[in-house]
Write an enzyme that holds these catalytic residues in place. Structure first.
Site, PDB file in Angstrom:
ATOM      1  N   CYS A  79      46.485  48.250  50.080  1.00 38.88           N
ATOM      2  CA  CYS A  79      47.870  47.781  50.032  1.00 38.88           C
ATOM      3  C   CYS A  79      48.815  48.783  50.726  1.00 38.88           C
ATOM      4  CB  CYS A  79      48.272  47.505  48.590  1.00 38.88           C
ATOM      5  SG  CYS A  79      49.774  46.548  48.483  1.00 38.88           S
ATOM      6  N   HIS A 167      44.189  43.709  46.620  1.00 33.32           N
ATOM      7  CA  HIS A 167      43.792  44.705  45.611  1.00 33.32           C
ATOM      8  C   HIS A 167      42.371  44.439  45.107  1.00 33.32           C
ATOM      9  CE1 HIS A 167      47.628  46.823  44.997  1.00 33.32           C
ATOM     10  NE2 HIS A 167      48.151  45.684  45.410  1.00 33.32           N
ATOM     11  N   GLU A 169      40.702  46.177  43.096  1.00 31.16           N
ATOM     12  CA  GLU A 169      40.536  46.681  41.726  1.00 31.16           C
ATOM     13  C   GLU A 169      40.953  45.661  40.670  1.00 31.16           C
ATOM     14  OE1 GLU A 169      42.723  47.504  43.954  1.00 31.16           O
ATOM     15  OE2 GLU A 169      44.664  48.087  43.143  1.00 31.16           O
TER      16      GLU A 169
END
Ligand code: XMP
Length: 509
Positions: A79, A167, A169
């Protein structure tokens, strides 16, 4: 195993999640603020740049020093990290015209890339940004797009530099963990050797070296963290670890005796100190919650200091600090916040002048439990619900008396025992009972009563920051309520708390 993966934090709400995902791959990683790089950067095997609430175009945009990283170590920008690597290397970042927030699907994935091995077009990803990369950096090669985001992923030719605007994660990025694995294991060649067994072995050796033949004092709370810290230290230094377990008179029923007994059974050198009267005396007539917390904190320090003094030549204070506490204390805006305690050492209690040893400071909560399990600790102890330091004091609304504590201990004991007997305890993150400062009317037999009301609370949560009340079976609530009213003298009404956090905190005070 050390210095495997470095995560540079630019202040994203998701940075801790990156670390957790990496650890789930059995890979050790550390988070450092972007402006406070560790000395030994070049010894890391891979580096990940986190997201950020900032825009690379703003004056206050975080500027990391990547001179020892970019082009030298495998690097992944996420990001903000991806936008930073583009914007300052010949690319262009501009405000996005379309909404780039939430779920999206990859519409293009470049073939034959190790980075996207096993990930196909259509894979869901999670976007969360208002800027977007318009022009790739020098030598940039597009690796993936979504319908709205042309440069969703790219690499820099000639380097092991990769970047993604989504993202990986976040749970909603369905192949996020695989992507991290592709980067860390297949591209960077990082070993997956971060296991509880290895952690124990490594930590015990480190502790032996760090502490030597010195004595360590450690306060046990009955909770998971301090208990696992104690067992680890005990494994490293044996009898030189002196544990202190304080009864503040506000623990659960039988807690002091049974936990003390368990600790002794684990071979810990532990001293139980019953200071109930001292705490309850100091709390007499106090009904303000913050005041209660302060008094309990102060008396605890006094009691602990008295006890620590009895251990001659103690050099270290053992603590069960875990990684989320460490991360919170190192702010992205500079490390100054963490070192202020040195300025007023003269005013601190003696035990605080000891050197601090924190064997769990690099572990997340679930890792602490896994380490505890690999140390052979009792699963019941490892699965215990969190319990607040000030104990029942903040569950007794209004002033505290020994009688009220005794009533609440009975109620709490029935509730918790029933949760266990019904197989519900492990489905609940935290549970307890509150004693309310109101009396209500009831009838028992032919008699009119005017007695106390208690509230039961059971919540689901992952970290206590947000919580939902648990939909406990009606039959369970009915049986528990009956049992409380029939067995606990002074209580004639039971209610169940159906408020979520936010706004209702877990504790009532
Ligand atoms: P709240 O009530 O803020 O609680 O929703 C969140 C979590 O923190 C615990 N808690 C405390 N723990 N000292 C503690 O050690 C305190 O003063 C304290 N207040 C709340 C609470 O039990 C829950 O797990």
């Amino acid at each position: 195993m050390q210095n495997n993966v470095l995560i540079l934090d630019f202040g994203s709400q998701y940075t801790q999640l990156i670390a957790r995902r990496v650890r789930e791959l059995n890979i050790y990683c550390e988070i450092h603020p972007y402006n406070s790089l560790p000395d030994n950067v070049s010894t890391f095997k891979a580096v990940i740049l986190s997201g950020s609430p900032s825009s690379v175009r703003s004056e206050e945009a975080p500027h990391p020093d990547l001179s020892e990283i970019k082009g030298k170590l495998p690097l992944l920008g996420v990001c903000y990290g991806a936008q930073y690597l583009a914007h300052f290397n010949g690319g262009a970042v501009a405000p996005s015209n379309t909404r780039e927030y939430g779920r999206a699907n990859l519409s293009y994935v470049k073939e034959g890339e190790a980075f996207f091995e096993g990930i196909e077009s259509g894979s869901q990803v999670w976007m969360s940004h208002s800027d977007t990369i318009k022009v790739l950096p020098e030598n940039g090669v597009k690796l993936a797009s979504t319908e709205d985001v042309e440069n969703a992923a790219y690499k820099i030719e000639g380097e092991e530099t990769y970047a993604i605007q989504f993202h990986p994660e976040v749970y909603h990025s369905t192949d996020g963990k695989l992507l991290l694995e592709n980067f860390l294991v297949h591209i960077a060649g990082v070993k997956q050797d971060w296991t509880p067994y290895n952690f124990v072995e490594m930590t015990v050796n480190d502790l032996k070296e760090q502490v030597g033949n010195d004595k360590v004092v450690l306060g046990l709370s009955g909770g998971v963290d301090s208990s696992v810290a104690a067992v680890l230290l005990n494994k490293a230094i044996g009898e030189n670890l002196h544990c202190i377990f304080v009864n503040n008179g506000l623990l659960r029923k039988y807690e002091f005796e049974s936990v003390l007994h368990q600790y002794e059974g684990m071979g810990l050198n532990v001293k139980g100190v019953d200071a109930s009267a001292r705490f309850l005396d100091a709390l007499k007539g106090v009904d303000d919650p913050e005041q209660k917390r302060k008094i309990i904190g102060r008396v605890f320090i006094e009691v602990f200091d008295d006890e620590a003094h009895k251990i001659t030549d103690a050099k270290w204070l053992g603590q069960g600090t875990i990684y989320p506490d460490v991360i919170e204390s190192i702010s992205v805006n500079g490390p100054s916040a963490t070192i202020k305690s040195h300025h007023n050492v003269g005013g601190l209690p003696d035990f605080m002048k000891l050197k601090v040893v924190e064997p769990l400071r690099m572990l997340f909560k679930d890792e602490v439990r896994r380490v505890g399990a690999s140390l052979g600790m009792n699963p019941e102890l490892l699965g215990r619900h969190p319990f607040p330091g000030p104990g029942l004091a903040i569950r007794i609304l209004g002033d505290i008396t020994p009688e009220k504590v005794a009533v609440l201990q009975e109620v709490d004991h029935i509730f918790i025992t029933n949760l266990k007997n019904w197989g519900l305890y492990d489905k609940v993150w935290q549970a307890g009972a509150m004693l309310l400062p109101v009396n209500s009317v009831g009838v028992m037999g032919d008699e009119r009563t005017y007695e106390k009301c208690v509230a039961l609370r059971a919540v689901e949560s992952t970290d206590g920051m947000t919580a939902d009340w648990v939909n406990l079976p009606y039959e369970f609530l009915q049986k528990t309520s009956n049992e409380i009213i029939n067995k606990v003298k002074g209580v004639n009404r039971v209610v169940y708390d159906i408020s979520s956090k936010p706004p209702a905190t877990i504790e009532w005070e």
